[in-house]
Design an enzyme around this catalytic site. Sequence first.
Site, short mmCIF file in Angstrom:
data_model
loop_
_atom_site.label_atom_id
_atom_site.label_comp_id
_atom_site.label_asym_id
_atom_site.label_seq_id
_atom_site.Cartn_x
_atom_site.Cartn_y
_atom_site.Cartn_z
N GLU A 187 0.79 -0.97 0.03
CA GLU A 187 -0.04 0.11 0.23
C GLU A 187 0.40 1.16 0.03
OE1 GLU A 187 -3.47 -0.28 2.47
OE2 GLU A 187 -2.11 -2.22 3.45
N SER A 234 -6.25 -2.35 1.65
CA SER A 234 -6.55 -1.72 0.92
C SER A 234 -6.87 -2.80 -0.44
CB SER A 234 -5.40 -1.12 -0.19
OG SER A 234 -5.20 0.17 0.70
N TYR A 290 -8.85 3.25 -5.52
CA TYR A 290 -8.30 4.24 -5.61
C TYR A 290 -7.79 4.93 -7.00
CZ TYR A 290 -6.69 2.53 -1.09
OH TYR A 290 -6.50 1.97 -0.40
N ARG A 315 -11.88 3.00 10.89
CA ARG A 315 -12.62 3.06 9.92
C ARG A 315 -13.27 1.60 9.85
NH1 ARG A 315 -10.67 3.40 4.46
NH2 ARG A 315 -11.74 1.35 4.57
N ASP A 319 -15.06 -1.39 8.43
CA ASP A 319 -16.13 -1.99 7.00
C ASP A 319 -17.19 -3.62 6.75
OD1 ASP A 319 -14.49 -0.16 5.50
OD2 ASP A 319 -12.98 -1.41 5.60
N GLU A 379 -13.81 -5.96 8.57
CA GLU A 379 -12.84 -5.66 9.28
C GLU A 379 -12.89 -3.69 9.62
OE1 GLU A 379 -8.73 -4.60 6.55
OE2 GLU A 379 -10.79 -4.90 4.79
N ASN A 410 -9.98 -0.72 9.89
CA ASN A 410 -8.66 0.07 9.51
C ASN A 410 -8.53 0.64 10.37
OD1 ASN A 410 -8.63 -0.57 6.19
ND2 ASN A 410 -10.89 -0.36 7.13
N GLY A 468 -7.71 5.47 5.10
CA GLY A 468 -7.03 5.95 3.87
C GLY A 468 -7.22 7.44 3.78
#
Length: 350
Positions: free
Chosen positions: A13, A187, A253, A292, A294, A308, A310, A314
């Site tokens: 990443e 990612s 991205y 964050r 998910d 998961e 984070n 990002g």
Amino acid sequence: MKIVVLAGGTSPERDVSLSSGSKIYYALKARGHQVILLDVYLGLDTDVPVTEALFEACVDWAKDIQAVSESHPDLSRLKEQRKDGGRSMFGPNVLTLCEMADIVFLGLHGANGEDGRIQAAFDLMGIRYTGTGYLSSALAMDKSLSKQLFAAAGIPTPKGISLKNGQSADSASLSYPCMVKTVCGGSSVGTYRVDRPEDLADVLADAYTFGEDVIVEQFITGREFSVGVIDGKALPVIEIAPLQGFYDYKNKYQPGSTIETCPAELSDELTRQLQGYAEQVFEALKLTSYARIDFMMDSADQSFYCLEANTLPGMTPTSLLPQEAAAIGMTFEDLCEELIEVSLARYERT
């Protein structure tokens, strides 16, 4: 404040991290802070004495950062750029400058950045940094361990099995499609959808190139969501809908690859339920500052499943956390300031 933004590193990443770091750097500069952006691995290789005057230097530290490409970077040649052969994760003068800073803003993602190792080193050195601590970073990074903690806390998560390199799964006992994920990836690097039993062995072999441990997980058909949490409180829910395939590295991205809706089009009841799960995850993993989380929602019965957490989400132009913050009127610059403030508060409580 004097701030070092750390980005780059040695994980797949890397490019995403550099993009995050550059955006954070410019936002903090715009707020009047004295900011240096460093690649944690390449550092600042210079014969000039490194002093606090560097924080005041008229230098654009992010001018050479490029946009994130469609594929993750080739890391095989990275060590060649280090004169010392890259024996340490920390490049030249990185630790010296971090010790001079009031706080280090961690723009790192993935292994050797989001897994607690750098956080532990900074704790030992008395360096203050953004985000959660070393132990909660490690727990969240390991998808196998975090799934066990989700289950113990009563947080729904897809069924799965853990495998080590060399182990094979009984493909006949699995339901298809299924997901294969490297345990400590991010990612969506090292993440695969497997539609047929005959493809599983090849996918596992590829996944093991990213790490020694993988999980094979139940595939949830439905809608995907993410919920940012700052200081224990959930932000508005964002829905992620890739135009093709699943939310992989390219779809994350490359602008225009995914439709993102914030606030997500959910009933008030489902929104509260999902935000509640996000706050439960934050607590179950002993996270602090921000993260964050998910989720997937099963289209059959509208059940949520946590995928998961984070711990250093990002901060690129297409990233989710800034979009969620914007939904409550918080600019990107505001968000960067807020993440620093909640991180500094952690030190005041200890």
